[in-house]
Structures are given as C-alpha cells and as structure tokens.
Design a protein around this motif. Structure first.
Motif, PDB file in Angstrom:
ATOM      1  N   ILE A  75     111.437 -14.710  56.578  1.00  0.00           N
ATOM      2  CA  ILE A  75     111.367 -16.138  56.253  1.00  0.00           C
ATOM      3  C   ILE A  75     112.656 -16.582  55.572  1.00  0.00           C
ATOM      4  O   ILE A  75     113.197 -17.657  55.873  1.00  0.00           O
ATOM      5  CB  ILE A  75     110.124 -16.444  55.390  1.00  0.00           C
ATOM      6  N   ILE A  76     113.186 -15.764  54.682  1.00  0.00           N
ATOM      7  CA  ILE A  76     114.451 -16.079  54.008  1.00  0.00           C
ATOM      8  C   ILE A  76     115.579 -16.167  55.043  1.00  0.00           C
ATOM      9  O   ILE A  76     116.388 -17.097  55.018  1.00  0.00           O
ATOM     10  CB  ILE A  76     114.765 -15.035  52.914  1.00  0.00           C
ATOM     11  N   TYR A  77     115.616 -15.215  55.956  1.00  0.00           N
ATOM     12  CA  TYR A  77     116.629 -15.215  57.016  1.00  0.00           C
ATOM     13  C   TYR A  77     116.529 -16.491  57.857  1.00  0.00           C
ATOM     14  O   TYR A  77     117.528 -17.173  58.114  1.00  0.00           O
ATOM     15  CB  TYR A  77     116.454 -13.957  57.871  1.00  0.00           C
ATOM     16  N   LEU A  78     115.310 -16.848  58.270  1.00  0.00           N
ATOM     17  CA  LEU A  78     115.120 -18.042  59.090  1.00  0.00           C
ATOM     18  C   LEU A  78     115.431 -19.319  58.306  1.00  0.00           C
ATOM     19  O   LEU A  78     116.001 -20.275  58.859  1.00  0.00           O
ATOM     20  CB  LEU A  78     113.703 -18.073  59.651  1.00  0.00           C
ATOM     21  N   ALA A  79     115.103 -19.336  57.029  1.00  0.00           N
ATOM     22  CA  ALA A  79     115.423 -20.499  56.193  1.00  0.00           C
ATOM     23  C   ALA A  79     116.939 -20.641  56.037  1.00  0.00           C
ATOM     24  O   ALA A  79     117.472 -21.761  56.066  1.00  0.00           O
ATOM     25  CB  ALA A  79     114.754 -20.370  54.822  1.00  0.00           C
ATOM     26  N   ALA A  80     117.631 -19.526  55.877  1.00  0.00           N
ATOM     27  CA  ALA A  80     119.092 -19.567  55.780  1.00  0.00           C
ATOM     28  C   ALA A  80     119.687 -20.133  57.067  1.00  0.00           C
ATOM     29  O   ALA A  80     120.595 -20.970  57.028  1.00  0.00           O
ATOM     30  CB  ALA A  80     119.645 -18.171  55.488  1.00  0.00           C
ATOM     31  N   ASP A  81     119.177 -19.706  58.212  1.00  0.00           N
ATOM     32  CA  ASP A  81     119.637 -20.262  59.485  1.00  0.00           C
ATOM     33  C   ASP A  81     119.367 -21.760  59.557  1.00  0.00           C
ATOM     34  O   ASP A  81     120.211 -22.534  60.023  1.00  0.00           O
ATOM     35  CB  ASP A  81     118.966 -19.562  60.670  1.00  0.00           C
TER      36      ASP A  81
END
Length: 190
Positions: A142-148
């Motif tokens: 989720i953190i990775y996708l939010a960063a994207d």
C-alpha cells in the motif's frame, strides 16, 4: 563537468518528446533539437530504435540516481524496507510529462520496459513474494502504491498539491515503512 555528445543527443530527444510526443523522435527532429548532424547522431546510435532505447535507459538511470541520493547509498547495501522508504521519499518529485510518455510507451514494449523494470525491481516490493495473509507485507505494498500515486498526481491533471503537503505525505509514507519495521503505530509517527 562537460556534457557528453551522447547526453546532449538524449536531452534533445527528451525535448522532442516534451514538445511533440514519443512518435516525433526521429533523426531529423533530434538533429534539429541538438544542433548536430544526422551523421553525428548515427555515430552514437546506429538506429532510431537504439536512440529511443538509450533514452529510456538514460531516464531510468536518472530516476535511480534520485533514489540512490534519497537512500544515501547503493541499493544493494540497504534492506528492502530502507529502499522502499527512499522510494517513498522520491515520490515527492512529480513525474515529468516526457517521463510519463516514455513510461507509457514502454509499458507495451518489453525491450523499452526493461530499464524501468530493473529500477523498480531494485526499489519496490516484489508482488509475487507478498503473502496476502501478512498484514505488514500488505501495508508495504500500500505504501508503494501510494508513493506511485503521489508521484503521478500532478502529471495526470489532478488538482495540484502544495509542495509542503507533497513533502509531508512522502515523508509520512517513508516513516510508515520504518514504523512497520519497529512495530510503531500511526500515533507514534511524528
């Protein structure tokens, strides 16, 4: 430091992408933009395809350099969590129009996509290794996708976000990775 002719050519090709799109990258358009002759371009790139691939590699390398700068060391000298936190911190930088166009073009071409995927593979969680029953692993995705999402936000016509808010969100994502590692809660995040 003096810029190499190859970099001048790639910067000119990027300016063509910015002005006219990826399909406008030709030897003629890049020669005009760089002030070089087509023969000068051919010395560095034997074909248009080689020049376009080099442009993708060059942009992917620049992105990775931003990630290395945020991390403070090479990715192989850091944990996956430290790399993810750096990835989140770099998300404060918006993707440029030309970068987005190049990435979209690469998404349907395995050869052009390879440089981008190599960078992503070093810095983001591997989705094939995520256990759907592991809440911490899911939170990292989720953190990775939010960063994207933060990275893409300004580029896709969304409402522009103030720089300070972007920075705060990127830092919150990075600290959230640290909190998962240490077992802290959101309330513990500054």
């Amino acid at each position: 430091m003096r810029t190499s002719k190859r970099e001048v050519i790639l910067d000119a090709a990027l300016s063509v992408v910015k002005s006219h799109g990826v399909t406008a990258v030709t030897f003629d358009s890049v020669a005009t933009a760089s002030g070089m002759t087509k023969g000068g371009l051919l010395y560095h790139f034997p074909s248009k395809d080689a020049m376009v691939l080099a442009l993708h590699e060059h942009q992917a390398q620049q992105w990775e350099q931003q990630l290395i700068n945020a991390l403070g060391r090479r990715p192989e000298d850091a944990t996956q969590d430290e790399r993810l936190a750096a990835y989140a911190r770099v998300s404060v930088q918006s993707v440029t129009g030309p970068e987005l166009l190049l990435m979209l073009e690469a998404s349907s071409d395995e050869t052009l996509n390879r440089p981008w995927q190599e960078v992503i593979g070093r810095w983001s969680p591997d989705p094939t290794s995520i256990d759907p029953a592991d809440p911490a692993a899911l939170q990292k995705m989720i953190i990775y996708l939010a960063a994207d999402g933060l990275w893409l936000n300004n580029s896709i016509g969304a409402t522009p976000m103030p720089r300070k808010l972007r920075e705060a969100l990127a830092e919150h994502l990075a600290r959230s990775v640290d909190a998962l590692v240490t077992g802290a809660t959101d309330a513990d995040l500054p």
